[in-house]
Write a protein that holds these residues in place. Structure first.
Motif, PDB file in Angstrom:
ATOM      1  N   SER A 268       7.077  43.592 -65.126  1.00 20.91           N
ATOM      2  CA  SER A 268       7.182  42.934 -64.484  1.00 20.91           C
ATOM      3  C   SER A 268       8.026  42.292 -63.107  1.00 20.91           C
ATOM      4  CB  SER A 268       9.268  43.158 -65.619  1.00 20.91           C
ATOM      5  OG  SER A 268       8.805  43.691 -66.862  1.00 20.91           O
ATOM      6  N   SER A 269       8.797  41.109 -63.050  1.00 20.09           N
ATOM      7  CA  SER A 269       9.214  40.918 -61.825  1.00 20.09           C
ATOM      8  C   SER A 269      11.221  40.623 -62.158  1.00 20.09           C
ATOM      9  CB  SER A 269       8.427  39.617 -61.449  1.00 20.09           C
ATOM     10  OG  SER A 269       9.358  39.063 -60.163  1.00 20.09           O
ATOM     11  N   PRO A 270      11.426  41.102 -61.323  1.00 23.54           N
ATOM     12  CA  PRO A 270      13.022  41.254 -61.329  1.00 23.54           C
ATOM     13  C   PRO A 270      13.702  39.930 -61.155  1.00 23.54           C
ATOM     14  CG  PRO A 270      12.445  43.671 -60.283  1.00 23.54           C
ATOM     15  CD  PRO A 270      11.306  42.711 -60.258  1.00 23.54           C
ATOM     16  N   LYS A 271      14.517  39.055 -62.103  1.00 26.03           N
ATOM     17  CA  LYS A 271      15.169  37.742 -61.192  1.00 26.03           C
ATOM     18  C   LYS A 271      16.516  38.198 -61.195  1.00 26.03           C
ATOM     19  CE  LYS A 271      11.784  35.770 -62.840  1.00 26.03           C
ATOM     20  NZ  LYS A 271      10.613  36.430 -63.238  1.00 26.03           N
ATOM     21  N   LEU A 272      16.893  37.203 -59.604  1.00 26.70           N
ATOM     22  CA  LEU A 272      18.312  37.875 -59.057  1.00 26.70           C
ATOM     23  C   LEU A 272      18.101  35.891 -59.573  1.00 26.70           C
ATOM     24  CD1 LEU A 272      20.397  39.149 -57.453  1.00 26.70           C
ATOM     25  CD2 LEU A 272      19.025  38.268 -55.492  1.00 26.70           C
ATOM     26  N   LEU A 273      20.144  35.974 -59.433  1.00 27.81           N
ATOM     27  CA  LEU A 273      20.926  35.052 -59.585  1.00 27.81           C
ATOM     28  C   LEU A 273      21.984  34.554 -58.427  1.00 27.81           C
ATOM     29  CD1 LEU A 273      21.459  32.481 -61.153  1.00 27.81           C
ATOM     30  CD2 LEU A 273      23.339  33.554 -62.679  1.00 27.81           C
ATOM     31  N   VAL A 274      22.128  33.842 -57.541  1.00 28.22           N
ATOM     32  CA  VAL A 274      23.041  33.733 -56.748  1.00 28.22           C
ATOM     33  C   VAL A 274      24.015  32.617 -56.972  1.00 28.22           C
ATOM     34  CG1 VAL A 274      23.400  33.494 -54.421  1.00 28.22           C
ATOM     35  CG2 VAL A 274      21.145  35.127 -54.671  1.00 28.22           C
ATOM     36  N   LEU A 275      25.248  32.650 -56.748  1.00 26.79           N
ATOM     37  CA  LEU A 275      25.957  31.594 -57.561  1.00 26.79           C
ATOM     38  C   LEU A 275      26.661  31.212 -56.116  1.00 26.79           C
ATOM     39  CD1 LEU A 275      27.177  33.691 -61.465  1.00 26.79           C
ATOM     40  CD2 LEU A 275      25.787  31.118 -60.454  1.00 26.79           C
ATOM     41  N   TRP A 276      26.724  29.930 -55.328  1.00 24.89           N
ATOM     42  CA  TRP A 276      27.857  29.584 -55.029  1.00 24.89           C
ATOM     43  C   TRP A 276      28.054  29.634 -53.431  1.00 24.89           C
ATOM     44  CZ3 TRP A 276      29.809  30.488 -59.547  1.00 24.89           C
ATOM     45  CH2 TRP A 276      30.243  30.106 -61.299  1.00 24.89           C
ATOM     46  N   GLY A 277      29.123  30.336 -52.628  1.00 26.97           N
ATOM     47  CA  GLY A 277      29.633  30.913 -51.662  1.00 26.97           C
ATOM     48  C   GLY A 277      30.325  29.690 -50.425  1.00 26.97           C
ATOM     49  N   LEU A 278      30.038  30.444 -49.376  1.00 30.54           N
ATOM     50  CA  LEU A 278      30.372  29.252 -48.507  1.00 30.54           C
ATOM     51  C   LEU A 278      29.430  29.456 -46.797  1.00 30.54           C
ATOM     52  CD1 LEU A 278      33.076  28.334 -46.696  1.00 30.54           C
ATOM     53  CD2 LEU A 278      33.059  30.309 -45.510  1.00 30.54           C
ATOM     54  N   SER A 279      28.752  28.074 -46.863  1.00 24.73           N
ATOM     55  CA  SER A 279      28.276  27.680 -46.250  1.00 24.73           C
ATOM     56  C   SER A 279      29.220  28.210 -44.656  1.00 24.73           C
ATOM     57  CB  SER A 279      27.205  26.978 -46.032  1.00 24.73           C
ATOM     58  OG  SER A 279      28.007  25.656 -46.057  1.00 24.73           O
ATOM     59  N   ASP A 280      27.843  27.708 -43.147  1.00 22.35           N
ATOM     60  CA  ASP A 280      28.763  27.632 -41.209  1.00 22.35           C
ATOM     61  C   ASP A 280      29.620  25.783 -41.799  1.00 22.35           C
ATOM     62  OD1 ASP A 280      28.701  29.814 -40.581  1.00 22.35           O
ATOM     63  OD2 ASP A 280      26.706  29.200 -40.058  1.00 22.35           O
ATOM     64  N   GLY A 281      29.180  25.030 -42.379  1.00 22.81           N
ATOM     65  CA  GLY A 281      29.612  23.655 -42.578  1.00 22.81           C
ATOM     66  C   GLY A 281      29.587  22.714 -40.818  1.00 22.81           C
ATOM     67  N   LYS A 282      29.930  21.853 -40.618  1.00 25.67           N
ATOM     68  CA  LYS A 282      30.637  21.789 -39.557  1.00 25.67           C
ATOM     69  C   LYS A 282      30.750  22.436 -37.857  1.00 25.67           C
ATOM     70  CE  LYS A 282      28.812  17.102 -42.040  1.00 25.67           C
ATOM     71  NZ  LYS A 282      29.060  15.967 -42.599  1.00 25.67           N
ATOM     72  N   PRO A 283      30.711  22.206 -36.975  1.00 22.52           N
ATOM     73  CA  PRO A 283      30.961  22.183 -36.491  1.00 22.52           C
ATOM     74  C   PRO A 283      32.460  21.056 -36.489  1.00 22.52           C
ATOM     75  CG  PRO A 283      29.579  21.557 -35.350  1.00 22.52           C
ATOM     76  CD  PRO A 283      29.166  21.181 -36.358  1.00 22.52           C
ATOM     77  N   VAL A 284      33.960  22.214 -35.517  1.00 21.64           N
ATOM     78  CA  VAL A 284      35.252  21.923 -35.899  1.00 21.64           C
ATOM     79  C   VAL A 284      35.111  21.432 -34.655  1.00 21.64           C
ATOM     80  CG1 VAL A 284      37.302  22.215 -35.855  1.00 21.64           C
ATOM     81  CG2 VAL A 284      35.914  22.981 -37.751  1.00 21.64           C
ATOM     82  N   GLY A 285      35.697  19.391 -34.205  1.00 21.94           N
ATOM     83  CA  GLY A 285      35.866  18.789 -32.826  1.00 21.94           C
ATOM     84  C   GLY A 285      34.889  19.587 -31.989  1.00 21.94           C
ATOM     85  N   ASN A 286      35.515  20.076 -31.023  1.00 17.28           N
ATOM     86  CA  ASN A 286      34.523  20.431 -29.665  1.00 17.28           C
ATOM     87  C   ASN A 286      34.247  22.266 -30.266  1.00 17.28           C
ATOM     88  OD1 ASN A 286      34.679  18.006 -28.481  1.00 17.28           O
ATOM     89  ND2 ASN A 286      36.600  17.945 -27.642  1.00 17.28           N
ATOM     90  N   ALA A 287      34.580  22.554 -31.207  1.00 17.77           N
ATOM     91  CA  ALA A 287      34.451  24.336 -31.205  1.00 17.77           C
ATOM     92  C   ALA A 287      33.612  24.643 -30.642  1.00 17.77           C
ATOM     93  CB  ALA A 287      35.022  24.396 -32.400  1.00 17.77           C
TER      94      ALA A 287
END
Length: 413
Positions: A268-287
């Motif tokens: 059989s092939s196992p199944k993994l569920l991944v839920l939500w989280g935090l991405s890098d998003g956008k640079p902050v100003g001149n960061a």
């Protein structure tokens, strides 16, 4: 697939993030968590640090414990081995830890510090790592660790952040509770890069899947599979092209196996569920590259482990959060209930911890057995069967009654 949302009373279980959990029998146990990202404060009432959720009724209660409680308040990991809870590592306002504690679920309910016979071989003091059970042992991988004299050893990448010396690791350790011995298995294959706040999930009797996390240069969507019988890393997988269907990089997400990992067959092939989280998003100003806004994700994905292919689950959108906790309860080898608790709807490191969550989400996946389908139908239509319920065997009637759902539950999909 279906989902229920339960708005918990804050007096019943206070809002928090960074908890750890495990399931023993039909009880979900949730340990501690934090209420303040700035100061690392904890729920101070020790008698209320452990909570349990009856998965059948969706009711929470406080579990009174005593003994030598774990020092860490958040970002630790918890595993169940038979009828005993094990907790390792984590952080609190005075730093990170690498202690092992256990709590046998007996009449005494007494925490015990498990002292290793070879403490110099223990992992670094760390948090935001992964831990799974394998053959009655605890397998610990990655995490954010404090700098010490071992910082030059393989598997540790340190860098300076603010005034604290810490870094990501990819060290792998195994702890045997019977012998109280730590060991470092010799692995082959491509070892994943040092990271923290990734997910590390057991998906079969011998396989664990590592996904995502924060590395030095940002949050990633790397995927690696560890064979814990042979101690072989089966590659570090990435999307082959920009068009490949693949989750974006993230940390502080959660992941569970949708099939009972103790019963998954090699065919059989196992199944993994991944839920939500935090991405890098956008640079902050001149960061610079490491200073980004961070975006809370509201997507969910299922991985076919054998094929290494992803499917996006569109119906789970709009319940996004980070640093929450998800645990799977298996009603049968192919049917599970995923319980998610706590977390935050915002980036805690940028906006503080006023936005904590105490709700509980219960999601059901897989195909119900005929027995369970009948029991749920009887429970939902009790008036039709009220004259014959008494004829059911006691165990069957108990199962029917256990299908009752919490009266504050709201169907969300």
């Amino acid at each position: 697939m279906s989902g229920l949302l339960i708005e918990n009373d804050a007096k019943e279980i206070p809002p928090r993030f960074g908890t750890s959990s495990c399931i023993i029998n039909d009880q979900l146990y949730v340990w501690r968590g934090s209420t303040n990202i700035r100061s690392g404060s904890e729920m101070r009432t020790e008698a209320k640090s452990l909570y349990s959720l009856n998965i059948a009724t969706l009711k929470w209660k406080v579990v009174a414990t005593n003994g030598e409680l774990p020092k860490a308040t958040a970002a630790m990991e918890m595993c169940a081995i038979e009828q005993t809870i094990y907790v390792f590592g984590g952080w609190e306002m005075f730093g990170r830890h690498n202690d092992v504690h256990r709590l046998p679920l007996d009449d005494k309910m007494t925490w015990e510090l498990v002292k290793p016979v070879n403490p110099t071989e223990a992992p670094l003091n760390k948090d935001k790592f992964g831990m799974v059970e394998h053959d009655g042992r605890l397998v610990v991988f990655a995490g954010a660790a404090e700098a010490d004299i071992r910082q030059s050893k393989p598997g540790v990448m340190f860098f300076s952040y603010d005034t604290y010396g810490f870094g990501w690791t990819n060290e792998l350790h195994v702890f045997d509770p019977k012998t109280c011995v730590w060991c470092v298995p010799d692995t082959t294959g491509e070892t994943p890069q040092p990271s923290a706040a990734s997910s590390f999930t057991k998906v079969s009797p011998h396989l664990a899947v590592l996904f995502g996390g924060r590395q030095k240069d940002g949050r990633v969507n790397d995927l690696a599979i560890l064979d814990m019988d042979k101690w072989v890393w089966n590659g570090v997988f990435h999307p082959l092209t920009p068009q490949t269907l693949w989750p974006e990089g993230r940390s502080f997400h959660s992941a569970v196996s949708l099939l009972d990992p103790t019963t998954v067959q090699s065919s059989s092939s196992p199944k993994l569920l991944v839920l939500w989280g935090l991405s890098d998003g956008k640079p902050v100003g001149n960061a610079n590259k490491n200073e980004r806004s961070g975006e809370v994700l509201d997507d969910a994905w299922v991985l076919d482990v054998k094929q290494v292919t992803w499917t996006k689950v569109s119906s789970l959108k709009a319940h996004g959060r980070l640093w929450h906790n998800s645990t799977a309860y298996y009603l049968s080898p192919c049917e599970c209930q995923v319980v998610t608790f706590g977390g935050s709807p915002v980036d805690l490191y940028r906006f503080g911890s006023n936005n904590k969550m105490s709700d509980t989400i219960l999601m059901e996946f897989g195909v119900k057995t005929l027995f369970r389908s009948c029991a749920m139908y009887i429970n939902e239509n009790r008036r039709l069967f009220e004259n014959v319920l008494c004829l059911l065997p006691v165990q069957v009637l108990g199962y029917v009654n256990d299908c009752v759902r919490y009266d504050r539950a709201k169907k969300i999909f």
